[in-house]
Design a protein around this motif. Structure first.
Motif, mmCIF file in Angstrom:
data_model
loop_
_atom_site.group_PDB
_atom_site.id
_atom_site.type_symbol
_atom_site.label_atom_id
_atom_site.label_comp_id
_atom_site.label_asym_id
_atom_site.label_seq_id
_atom_site.Cartn_x
_atom_site.Cartn_y
_atom_site.Cartn_z
ATOM 1 N N UNK A 75 9.668 0.045 0.654
ATOM 2 C CA UNK A 75 9.103 0.628 -0.873
ATOM 3 C C UNK A 75 7.919 -0.361 -1.156
ATOM 4 N N UNK A 76 6.532 0.352 -1.540
ATOM 5 C CA UNK A 76 5.632 -0.293 -1.971
ATOM 6 C C UNK A 76 5.226 0.083 -3.329
ATOM 7 N N UNK A 77 4.381 -0.643 -3.942
ATOM 8 C CA UNK A 77 3.589 -0.218 -5.030
ATOM 9 C C UNK A 77 2.659 0.685 -4.988
ATOM 10 N N UNK A 78 2.628 1.930 -5.895
ATOM 11 C CA UNK A 78 2.071 3.086 -5.347
ATOM 12 C C UNK A 78 0.473 2.779 -5.351
ATOM 13 N N UNK A 79 0.301 2.053 -6.403
ATOM 14 C CA UNK A 79 -1.432 1.775 -6.430
ATOM 15 C C UNK A 79 -1.830 0.683 -5.798
ATOM 16 N N UNK A 80 -1.064 -0.228 -5.477
ATOM 17 C CA UNK A 80 -1.449 -1.150 -4.329
ATOM 18 C C UNK A 80 -1.670 -0.627 -2.952
ATOM 19 N N UNK A 81 -0.780 0.388 -2.546
ATOM 20 C CA UNK A 81 -0.680 1.027 -1.157
ATOM 21 C C UNK A 81 -1.777 1.770 -1.062
ATOM 22 N N UNK A 82 -2.380 2.546 -2.056
ATOM 23 C CA UNK A 82 -3.512 3.488 -2.373
ATOM 24 C C UNK A 82 -4.910 2.682 -2.326
ATOM 25 N N UNK A 83 -4.834 1.263 -2.880
ATOM 26 C CA UNK A 83 -6.017 0.353 -2.794
ATOM 27 C C UNK A 83 -6.302 0.097 -1.311
ATOM 28 N N UNK A 84 -5.152 -0.319 -0.489
ATOM 29 C CA UNK A 84 -5.221 -0.591 1.015
ATOM 30 C C UNK A 84 -6.053 0.678 1.714
ATOM 31 N N UNK A 85 -5.500 1.751 1.381
ATOM 32 C CA UNK A 85 -6.112 2.936 2.038
ATOM 33 C C UNK A 85 -7.459 3.266 1.752
ATOM 34 N N UNK A 86 -7.836 2.647 0.502
ATOM 35 C CA UNK A 86 -9.406 3.134 -0.126
ATOM 36 C C UNK A 86 -10.140 1.986 0.650
#
Length: 479
Positions: free
Chosen positions: A341-352
């Motif tokens: 389980x990951x923080x949703x926004x931090x995960x999206x930050x990595x993809x961006x």
């Protein structure tokens, strides 16, 4: 005493009147039919009569000359007309590339960037709480004004009822709703109410799930419109070129025929017609080749680079917004990948950030000079530093040092915000450079077609007149 003349018949006894001998009955003659003229044939068509006259004319040299003159004039006029028509369409498309579709494509990208940057500025201001800086507030307001102005410009240049017009209308409806949610979030945040964070997340959802997808759709549509204009401006005008070659071949044959029959090397009229047709064909071929080269160069070294740089800038904005929201949500939004389980926004930050890295690498490959390469290379260095600072901030946040993590993200010095601002500044410089290269190449391509449609029409008329006069000179010898 009365004497009866001798030899006369006595009175009362007249000599009978001799009768004609009886004619034996004759057979009734047979009625011979009077021959009549055959019924007239049906009326002949104008085409048939014209064909007969043409055949009769073709049996004489004056008639053949008239036919040749008409055919030559028709070929030259057709060549000029088709050239003018095709070049008018291509010149209009080239002008649209330079003055309409590409600027609108850039406007659509600016709408997306302004909305994403406004969302980032709103989250940064929220993190600052009651200490929100005037610069952060001004940045948000400027982005909102820019997005609104660009939407007005896009609406004025879109076709009524088109998909782009509908998308613009939807964005104009959503923009006030988003602003209202942000203002509520700020109000509650200044008063210290936790519900402010919920309003900000709701505003972010509206931006991420409705507004930015609509802006991206508008950007995609305008890019397609730009590609369509390129497709209309660059194809070779094969019908016009074929007619030009045919007209020149016919003129050459007519001059050779005249030479063989008269031993005169030159017929001034036919030479003038041949010169006019040659000029048009050369102008058409060279002019369109130069225009095509300029437009292709503007696409390869302008539009392609602009698209990549716009995408990279958008990725950096998304990354910055998600980085801020990671601290706003404080673990309230999670996503599960596999068993983790990951923080949703931090995960999206990595993809961006991964998307940003790929975009910058591609932009470096497309850059064809130092002025285009330097800002992109600088942005790559900024991105590398951003990753390091973000990792350090996340470590502090996970260890419970929220304020320290906050300072490392939105602080005055050494914060990740510095890296983001540097990336945005460098990408803006790269975009300005590529925009200038596009305008120069596309302008050269458009200018190469200047005057060609009108010039082709005028020269074709002069060429047709020359052909008629040249044949007329030959006809005068038979009078």
């Amino acid at each position: 005493m009365t004497h009866t003349p001798s030899g006369a018949a006595p009175p009362g006894t007249g000599t009978p009147v001799p009768t004609l001998p009886a004619v034996p009955p004759q057979p009734t003659p047979a009625v011979v039919p009077v021959p009549t003229a055959p019924p007239p044939e049906g009326r002949r068509t104008a085409f048939a009569e014209g064909a007969d006259r043409l055949r009769k004319a073709a049996t004489t040299e004056p008639g053949r000359l008239r036919i040749i003159g008409a055919v030559l004039a028709a070929l030259v006029v057709a060549f000029g007309a088709v050239t003018a028509w095709q070049m008018t369409d291509r010149a209009a498309a080239a002008d649209d590339v330079l003055t309409s579709s590409q600027p609108l494509s850039s406007d659509a990208a600016d709408i997306y960037r302004s909305l994403a940057d406004a969302n980032t500025a709103a989250s940064s201001g929220f993190l600052a709480g009651g200490q929100e800086t005037a610069a952060s507030r001004d940045r948000y307001e400027k982005d909102i004004r820019t997005a609104a102005a660009k939407l007005v410009n896009a609406a004025a240049n879109s076709d009524p009822g088109s998909p782009s017009a509908k998308t613009i209308t939807e964005l104009n409806r959503l923009l006030p709703e988003y602003k209202g949610l942000v203002e509520r979030a700020r109000t509650y945040n200044r008063q210290g109410f936790p519900v402010g964070g919920a309003y900000l997340r709701y505003a972010n959802e509206k931006m991420q799930e409705e507004m930015l997808p609509a802006a991206e759709d508008l950007y995609t549509k305008e890019n397609q419109r730009l590609r369509d204009d390129y497709a209309d401006a660059t194809p070779y005008p094969w019908p016009a070129i074929a007619l030009g070659v045919l007209a020149l071949a016919a003129l050459a044959w007519a001059m050779r025929r005249t030479y063989l029959r008269t031993n005169r090397v030159l017929n001034h009229g036919l030479v003038a017609a041949t010169t006019a047709a040659t000029v048009v064909l050369l102008w058409l071929t060279v002019g369109h080749t130069l225009a095509r080269s300029g437009l292709n160069d503007s696409y390869d070294h302008g539009v392609r680079s602009l698209d990549v740089l716009h995408d990279a800038r958008i990725a950096s904005l998304k990354a910055r917004g998600n980085e801020n929201l990671t601290l706003v949500a404080r673990g309230a939004e999670t996503t599960k990948i596999g068993d983790e389980t990951f923080d949703a926004y931090d995960h999206d930050f990595g993809r961006d950030l991964d998307t940003l890295g790929k975009g910058l690498a591609r932009a470096e490959r497309l850059a064809d000079d130092d002025s285009g390469t330097k800002p992109v290379s600088a942005a790559v260095g900024n991105m590398t530093e951003w990753k390091k600072r973000h990792a350090a901030a996340r470590e502090q946040d996970e260890n419970g040092n929220y304020q320290q993590a906050l300072d490392m993200v939105i602080g005055a010095k050494g914060a990740t915000g510095e890296c983001f601002d540097s990336i945005d500044k460098n990408l803006a410089a790269a975009l300005a450079h590529e925009e200038n290269e596009f305008e120069q190449a596309a302008g050269d391509g458009r200018d190469a077609l200047t005057g060609l449609p009108a010039g082709a029409a005028v020269l074709a008329v002069l060429g047709a007149a020359g052909a008629v006069l040249g044949i007329g000179r030959r006809l005068s010898e038979y009078r």
